[in-house]
Design a protein around this motif. Structure first.
Motif, short mmCIF file in Angstrom:
data_model
loop_
_atom_site.label_atom_id
_atom_site.label_comp_id
_atom_site.label_asym_id
_atom_site.label_seq_id
_atom_site.Cartn_x
_atom_site.Cartn_y
_atom_site.Cartn_z
N GLN A 12 -6.16 8.35 -4.68
CA GLN A 12 -6.27 8.41 -6.14
C GLN A 12 -5.13 7.66 -6.85
O GLN A 12 -5.19 7.46 -8.05
CB GLN A 12 -6.28 9.86 -6.61
CG GLN A 12 -7.45 10.65 -6.07
CD GLN A 12 -7.36 12.12 -6.39
OE1 GLN A 12 -6.41 12.57 -7.02
NE2 GLN A 12 -8.35 12.87 -5.96
N THR A 13 -4.09 7.30 -6.13
CA THR A 13 -2.98 6.55 -6.71
C THR A 13 -2.71 5.32 -5.84
O THR A 13 -3.14 5.25 -4.69
CB THR A 13 -1.69 7.39 -6.80
OG1 THR A 13 -1.25 7.70 -5.47
CG2 THR A 13 -1.92 8.67 -7.57
N ASN A 69 -3.53 13.82 -3.58
CA ASN A 69 -4.00 12.67 -4.35
C ASN A 69 -4.19 11.43 -3.48
O ASN A 69 -4.08 10.31 -3.93
CB ASN A 69 -3.06 12.37 -5.52
CG ASN A 69 -1.65 12.03 -5.07
OD1 ASN A 69 -1.35 11.96 -3.89
ND2 ASN A 69 -0.76 11.84 -6.02
N ASN A 82 0.70 2.75 -5.03
CA ASN A 82 2.10 2.43 -5.25
C ASN A 82 2.51 1.24 -4.39
O ASN A 82 2.11 1.14 -3.24
CB ASN A 82 3.00 3.61 -4.91
CG ASN A 82 2.84 4.75 -5.85
OD1 ASN A 82 2.95 4.58 -7.06
ND2 ASN A 82 2.56 5.93 -5.32
N ALA A 117 3.48 2.31 -16.64
CA ALA A 117 2.08 2.42 -17.03
C ALA A 117 1.99 2.58 -18.54
O ALA A 117 2.81 3.26 -19.16
CB ALA A 117 1.42 3.61 -16.35
N THR A 152 3.98 11.39 2.29
CA THR A 152 3.32 10.17 1.82
C THR A 152 3.17 9.19 2.98
O THR A 152 4.17 8.65 3.46
CB THR A 152 4.14 9.51 0.70
OG1 THR A 152 4.39 10.46 -0.32
CG2 THR A 152 3.41 8.32 0.12
N SER A 204 7.77 1.79 -11.33
CA SER A 204 6.42 1.72 -11.88
C SER A 204 6.46 1.89 -13.40
O SER A 204 7.32 2.58 -13.94
CB SER A 204 5.52 2.79 -11.25
OG SER A 204 5.95 4.08 -11.61
N ILE A 207 -1.21 4.93 -0.95
CA ILE A 207 -2.31 5.29 -1.84
C ILE A 207 -2.38 6.80 -2.00
O ILE A 207 -3.44 7.40 -2.01
CB ILE A 207 -3.66 4.73 -1.33
CG1 ILE A 207 -3.93 5.16 0.12
CG2 ILE A 207 -3.71 3.23 -1.47
CD1 ILE A 207 -5.32 4.83 0.60
N GLY A 208 -1.21 7.41 -2.17
CA GLY A 208 -1.16 8.85 -2.43
C GLY A 208 -0.71 9.63 -1.22
O GLY A 208 -0.29 9.07 -0.21
#
Length: 194
Positions: free
Chosen positions: A184-185, A181, A187, A33, A141, A31, A158-159
């Motif tokens: 909130q994320t 989370n 991946n 950002a 996860t 990843s 997604i978190g």
């Protein structure tokens, strides 16, 4: 007719699950950002990169065990102060997966291990500050796997939830953090069973 479709669906699910037993799983995420924030008199630029591969052995139709590590690097520059953070994690994971059909399956990874972070701050007038921290982590996860072709596919998550500790050197603080989370994320990763 409905019973035949149900039996065929169950056979397809069973054959997909058995095709994975005894295989080696290789996968991971990459990843990057980048974020720029404008303020009235300045701007802040944050860049971060993470590489997190894992390798495991699927010893049962639904269970995989293996090793994982992650390397993280991030910089934060607001014009006056530049911060650099490098992190490293190494540990083990257990995956439980449930095939929904030949294309989709859901899984949950539970990982535990050790982590290390190095932080450097460069300020005005060539001032310099650095610190180092060691600790442990644990996380869970949930994710979705989409089989693209012959065991090669995409992972979406997604978190999740996790716990981590960091103990900073030079009489620094001891930090414990619990996070949730989920939602909130986002991946995306790839994986392949050999």
């Amino acid at each position: 007719m409905t019973k035949k479709i149900l039996v065929m669906a169950l056979l397809a699910i069973g054959s997909f699950a058995n095709a994975q037993k005894g295989t080696i799983l290789v996968g991971g995420n990459i990843s990057y950002a980048s974020e720029k924030t404008e303020f009235q008199f300045s701007e802040e630029k944050v860049n971060s990169f993470t590489f997190s591969p894992k390798v495991g052995y699927q010893f049962h139709d639904n269970w995989t065990v293996g090793g994982e590590f992650a390397v993280t690097s991030s910089t934060n520059d607001n014009g006056n102060v530049e911060e650099k953070l490098n992190g490293f994690k190494i540990g083990a994971f257990v995956r439980y997966s449930v095939p929904l059909n030949q294309t989709f399956s859901v899984f949950a990874d539970m990982g535990v291990g050790a982590q290390n972070q190095k932080y450097k701050e460069y300020g005005p007038g060539n001032s310099f500050f650095k610190s180092k921290a060691d600790g442990v982590y644990a996380n869970v996860t949930p994710a979705l796997f989409i089989n693209m072709k012959k065991g090669f596919g995409l992972n979406f998550s997604i978190g999740g939830l996790g716990f981590e500790t960091l103990s900073y050197d030079n009489n620094g603080a001891d930090v414990s953090n619990f996070y949730f989370n989920f939602g909130q994320t986002f991946n995306i990763g790839i994986s392949k069973n050999f």
